[in-house]
Motif scaffolding. Structure first.
Motif, short mmCIF file in Angstrom:
data_model
loop_
_atom_site.label_atom_id
_atom_site.label_comp_id
_atom_site.label_asym_id
_atom_site.label_seq_id
_atom_site.Cartn_x
_atom_site.Cartn_y
_atom_site.Cartn_z
N CYS A 127 0.83 -1.21 0.00
CA CYS A 127 0.00 0.00 0.00
C CYS A 127 0.86 1.26 0.00
O CYS A 127 0.52 2.26 -0.66
CB CYS A 127 -0.93 0.00 1.21
SG CYS A 127 -2.24 -1.25 1.14
N ILE A 130 2.09 1.74 -3.59
CA ILE A 130 1.05 2.30 -4.45
C ILE A 130 0.83 3.78 -4.15
O ILE A 130 0.68 4.61 -5.06
CB ILE A 130 -0.27 1.52 -4.29
CG1 ILE A 130 -0.10 0.06 -4.74
CG2 ILE A 130 -1.40 2.19 -5.06
CD1 ILE A 130 0.27 -0.10 -6.19
N THR A 131 0.84 4.13 -2.86
CA THR A 131 0.64 5.53 -2.47
C THR A 131 1.77 6.41 -2.98
O THR A 131 1.54 7.53 -3.46
CB THR A 131 0.54 5.64 -0.95
OG1 THR A 131 -0.55 4.84 -0.48
CG2 THR A 131 0.33 7.08 -0.51
N ILE A 133 3.69 5.92 -5.60
CA ILE A 133 3.55 6.08 -7.06
C ILE A 133 2.45 7.10 -7.36
O ILE A 133 2.62 7.98 -8.23
CB ILE A 133 3.23 4.73 -7.72
CG1 ILE A 133 4.38 3.75 -7.51
CG2 ILE A 133 2.95 4.91 -9.20
CD1 ILE A 133 5.69 4.16 -8.12
N ALA A 134 1.32 7.01 -6.66
CA ALA A 134 0.22 7.94 -6.88
C ALA A 134 0.63 9.38 -6.55
O ALA A 134 0.29 10.32 -7.28
CB ALA A 134 -0.99 7.52 -6.04
N LEU A 135 1.36 9.55 -5.44
CA LEU A 135 1.81 10.89 -5.06
C LEU A 135 2.78 11.46 -6.09
O LEU A 135 2.77 12.68 -6.37
CB LEU A 135 2.46 10.86 -3.68
CG LEU A 135 1.50 10.65 -2.50
CD1 LEU A 135 2.28 10.47 -1.20
CD2 LEU A 135 0.55 11.84 -2.37
N TYR A 136 3.61 10.61 -6.65
CA TYR A 136 4.55 11.09 -7.67
C TYR A 136 3.79 11.60 -8.89
O TYR A 136 4.08 12.68 -9.41
CB TYR A 136 5.51 9.97 -8.08
CG TYR A 136 6.28 10.31 -9.33
CD1 TYR A 136 7.29 11.27 -9.31
CD2 TYR A 136 5.98 9.68 -10.55
CE1 TYR A 136 7.98 11.60 -10.45
CE2 TYR A 136 6.67 10.00 -11.70
CZ TYR A 136 7.67 10.96 -11.66
OH TYR A 136 8.35 11.29 -12.80
N TYR A 137 2.82 10.83 -9.37
CA TYR A 137 2.06 11.26 -10.55
C TYR A 137 1.20 12.49 -10.25
O TYR A 137 0.92 13.28 -11.15
CB TYR A 137 1.18 10.12 -11.05
CG TYR A 137 1.96 9.10 -11.86
CD1 TYR A 137 2.43 9.42 -13.13
CD2 TYR A 137 2.22 7.83 -11.36
CE1 TYR A 137 3.15 8.50 -13.87
CE2 TYR A 137 2.94 6.90 -12.09
CZ TYR A 137 3.40 7.25 -13.35
OH TYR A 137 4.13 6.34 -14.09
N ALA A 138 0.82 12.66 -8.98
CA ALA A 138 -0.01 13.81 -8.63
C ALA A 138 0.81 15.08 -8.46
O ALA A 138 0.32 16.19 -8.72
CB ALA A 138 -0.79 13.52 -7.35
N THR A 139 2.07 14.93 -8.01
CA THR A 139 2.89 16.11 -7.68
C THR A 139 4.13 16.26 -8.55
O THR A 139 4.74 17.34 -8.55
CB THR A 139 3.34 16.04 -6.22
OG1 THR A 139 4.21 14.91 -6.04
CG2 THR A 139 2.14 15.91 -5.28
N TYR A 144 9.18 11.13 -3.77
CA TYR A 144 8.27 10.02 -3.46
C TYR A 144 8.73 8.71 -4.10
O TYR A 144 8.36 7.63 -3.64
CB TYR A 144 6.86 10.34 -3.94
CG TYR A 144 6.23 11.48 -3.18
CD1 TYR A 144 5.97 11.38 -1.82
CD2 TYR A 144 5.90 12.66 -3.83
CE1 TYR A 144 5.41 12.43 -1.12
CE2 TYR A 144 5.33 13.72 -3.13
CZ TYR A 144 5.08 13.60 -1.78
OH TYR A 144 4.52 14.64 -1.09
#
Length: 330
Positions: A127, A130-131, A133-139, A144
């Protein structure tokens, strides 16, 4: 960064001391006795992992969770949880493991205890991955992807969830002033950790692991753990619902959100266990009877009492042997 984990763990360690007193108060045993072989072995793993990364710093690249390198280094989803990068972390995690494990392992059984540690550690790392990776794509911030994340603190929070399940109404005294029931300990530690993150830099390496460790352990205990005494799975009691981590006034808001996870795992929305047990594919899940869930908690309390009795007997025998030896010398 280390201050966040220390601040979050002060309560845990204070509680561990009190819990150890509860377990040993009438046993006659010593403070540092009664640790299980499995917990000692896991403690050796934690200490060894810390020594390795201190002596060979490049080993962090292969053992810690670095999201950008998890593929192809997928094994770090497993190894990251057993590697403490700081001396503070390894001390806190080792002490917590030994003292809490002394209570939980006899109740769960060694096999189930080890399974809990492995599953919660792996799911927490996954988890966090996954978090990140998501934070990298978001920011678009590469920190991250390349921040080494590791530590046993996710499992330690999972142990607190286990205590919440087994001894929810046990009153504890924190800092010799605040009295709190054991069921609130995971929530309290998370709240303090979150508050500390506003004032301490570098909290990203700890907070996701703490939160996911708590949540994954609850999912495991709620839906997956097989009980030794009944060979059934899970704990469907209302007292162990996800909303029980929150104050009463928030539960009407939390329950509909938590029902989404229940629907995924059990195939239908969650209803009160007073009226209906868990189901999967239209069939009741084994162990979904709330009466059975209450009996499991009673068995856990009884197992603790049996252990107290066994330790008292062992202490009496040691005292008798010492008395006999003294008499022989005279």
């Amino acid at each position: 960064m280390r201050n966040l984990w220390i601040a979050a763990s002060v309560i845990v360690l204070d509680w561990i001391n009190l819990l150890n007193f509860i377990v040993l108060r009438s046993s006659g045993g010593g403070l540092f006795t009664g640790f299980t072989r499995l917990c000692k072995g896991l403690a050796v793993v934690l200490i060894s992992g810390h020594i390795v990364v201190q002596l060979f710093p490049p080993a962090v690249t292969y053992l810690a969770l670095i999201p950008a390198w998890t593929i192809p280094f997928a094994w770090n989803l497993v190894t990251a949880g057993y590697v403490e990068q700081t001396i503070y972390g390894v001390i806190i995690s080792t002490v917590s493991l030994l003292f809490i494990g002394k209570l939980l392992e006899p109740i769960w059984g060694s096999k189930e205890f080890l399974k809990f540690v492995f599953v919660v550690n792996f799911l927490t790392s996954f988890c966090v991955f996954i978090t990140a990776i998501a934070l990298y794509y978001a920011t678009s911030q590469e920190i991250y992807l390349y921040m080494p994340i590791s530590g046993f603190h996710g499992v330690i929070l999972g142990f607190l969830v286990g205590i919440k399940q087994i001894l929810p109404d046990q009153e504890l005294s924190l800092f010799s002033a605040l009295r709190i029931k054991a069921k609130w300990l995971p929530s309290l530690v998370l709240l303090l950790s979150l508050g500390a993150s506003f004032f301490i830099e570098g909290s990203a390496a700890y907070l996701p692991t703490l939160f996911f460790g708590t949540y994954m352990s609850w999912i495991y205990l709620r839906y997956l753990q097989r009980r030794l005494e009944t060979n059934l799975k899970g704990d469907p009691s209302d007292e162990f619902a996800f909303s029980s981590f929150f104050p009463d006034f928030l539960r009407p808001v939390i329950d509909p959100i938590a029902s989404i996870v229940h629907r995924v795992l059990c195939g239908r929305p969650e209803t009160s266990n007073e009226a209906k047990g868990y189901v999967m594919g239209g069939n009741p899940l084994p162990g979904s009877d709330p009466i059975e869930a209450s009996r499991r908690r009673e068995r856990g309390a009884r197992a603790l009492e049996e252990r107290l009795a066994a330790e008292r007997l062992a202490a009496a025998r040691r005292e008798e042997v010492q008395t006999d030896d003294a008499s022989d010398k005279v």
